[in-house]
Design a protein around this motif. Structure first.
Motif, PDB file in Angstrom:
ATOM      1  N   LYS A   1       0.827  -1.205   0.000  1.00  0.00           N
ATOM      2  CA  LYS A   1       0.000   0.000   0.000  1.00  0.00           C
ATOM      3  C   LYS A   1       0.862   1.256   0.000  1.00  0.00           C
ATOM      4  O   LYS A   1       0.532   2.244  -0.670  1.00  0.00           O
ATOM      5  CB  LYS A   1      -0.929   0.011   1.208  1.00  0.00           C
ATOM      6  N   SER A   2       1.954   1.237   0.738  1.00  0.00           N
ATOM      7  CA  SER A   2       2.851   2.404   0.785  1.00  0.00           C
ATOM      8  C   SER A   2       3.482   2.676  -0.568  1.00  0.00           C
ATOM      9  O   SER A   2       3.578   3.830  -1.002  1.00  0.00           O
ATOM     10  CB  SER A   2       3.941   2.200   1.841  1.00  0.00           C
ATOM     11  N   LEU A   3       3.920   1.631  -1.238  1.00  0.00           N
ATOM     12  CA  LEU A   3       4.495   1.781  -2.575  1.00  0.00           C
ATOM     13  C   LEU A   3       3.440   2.313  -3.538  1.00  0.00           C
ATOM     14  O   LEU A   3       3.692   3.226  -4.325  1.00  0.00           O
ATOM     15  CB  LEU A   3       5.046   0.442  -3.078  1.00  0.00           C
ATOM     16  N   TYR A   4       2.247   1.750  -3.482  1.00  0.00           N
ATOM     17  CA  TYR A   4       1.137   2.184  -4.324  1.00  0.00           C
ATOM     18  C   TYR A   4       0.851   3.668  -4.098  1.00  0.00           C
ATOM     19  O   TYR A   4       0.707   4.441  -5.050  1.00  0.00           O
ATOM     20  CB  TYR A   4      -0.084   1.326  -3.991  1.00  0.00           C
ATOM     21  N   LYS A   5       0.785   4.065  -2.846  1.00  0.00           N
ATOM     22  CA  LYS A   5       0.525   5.464  -2.513  1.00  0.00           C
ATOM     23  C   LYS A   5       1.602   6.367  -3.101  1.00  0.00           C
ATOM     24  O   LYS A   5       1.298   7.393  -3.716  1.00  0.00           O
ATOM     25  CB  LYS A   5       0.452   5.645  -0.995  1.00  0.00           C
ATOM     26  N   LYS A   6       2.846   5.987  -2.910  1.00  0.00           N
ATOM     27  CA  LYS A   6       3.970   6.800  -3.404  1.00  0.00           C
ATOM     28  C   LYS A   6       3.871   7.007  -4.910  1.00  0.00           C
ATOM     29  O   LYS A   6       3.987   8.135  -5.406  1.00  0.00           O
ATOM     30  CB  LYS A   6       5.297   6.120  -3.050  1.00  0.00           C
ATOM     31  N   GLU A   7       3.633   5.956  -5.640  1.00  0.00           N
ATOM     32  CA  GLU A   7       3.559   6.050  -7.099  1.00  0.00           C
ATOM     33  C   GLU A   7       2.282   6.754  -7.549  1.00  0.00           C
ATOM     34  O   GLU A   7       2.312   7.555  -8.484  1.00  0.00           O
ATOM     35  CB  GLU A   7       3.674   4.668  -7.740  1.00  0.00           C
ATOM     36  N   LEU A   8       1.165   6.491  -6.899  1.00  0.00           N
ATOM     37  CA  LEU A   8      -0.092   7.129  -7.260  1.00  0.00           C
ATOM     38  C   LEU A   8      -0.035   8.635  -7.000  1.00  0.00           C
ATOM     39  O   LEU A   8      -0.572   9.425  -7.778  1.00  0.00           O
ATOM     40  CB  LEU A   8      -1.262   6.508  -6.497  1.00  0.00           C
TER      41      LEU A   8
END
Length: 190
Positions: free
Chosen positions: A122-129
């Protein structure tokens, strides 16, 4: 056996591309390592020379797919807000995007799976999004409007994909376009 320089990186990118298509079409959780590797034409053993686990593949796939989406948004040739928005709406809210999930955006295809994933994913997704959201904010001049537009685009595709017939899919896309333009016009007049 010795490989040319860059072979491993190229093969990893191919695996990510093919795995991304399969995950967006069938779901990441519903596809096993063997399924991803079979689609890529390699052995499951080759998988572990690129990824330590299926979870690592998921992270790499999310990062790769979202970077691709941001790259597409950056390639929008327009600088005028209306022209920029028109381009994105027409590109994103298309019947091809609805019916060919494997070639589309990761957001409507895998957001539900990501919502159930571990914190690191989720953290990676948030960063990229957030990179994409910042680009939308830059063009729209408003963070809330950027989130709203992105959410409407993704939601429309997801809802249209859940419909069994072309007529309803097209109706959802048309209604979403109308709704977005009404919301943008209202915001402009405030």
């Amino acid at each position: 056996m010795r490989y040319k320089t860059g072979y491993k990186a190229q093969k990893r990118q191919e695996l990510l591309s093919i795995s991304g298509q399969l995950a967006k079409k069938n779901g990441f959780g519903a596809t096993g390592v063997d399924g991803f590797m079979k689609a890529a034409g390699v052995t499951s053993g080759a998988f572990y020379s690129h990824f330590s686990s299926k979870n690592e593949l998921f992270k790499a796939l999310i990062e790769n797919e979202l970077q691709h989406s941001v790259h597409l948004w950056q390639k929008n040739p327009h600088h005028d807000v209306k022209a920029w928005v028109d381009f994105e709406i027409e590109r994103y809210l298309s019947i091809d995007h609805v019916q060919q999930a494997e070639h589309g955006c990761i957001l409507p295809a895998l957001a539900a799976e990501i919502s159930r994933a571990e914190h690191d994913i989720k953290s990676l997704y948030k960063k990229e999004l957030l990179r994409g959201q910042q680009l939308f904010t830059k063009h729209l001049g408003n963070e809330a409007l950027a989130w709203g537009l992105m959410s409407q685009l993704v939601g429309a595709i997801l809802l249209a994909r859940s419909m069994p017939d072309l007529e309803t899919q097209e109706s959802i896309l048309k209604s979403s376009k109308y709704f977005i333009y009404q919301a943008l016009e209202q915001y402009k007049n405030e």
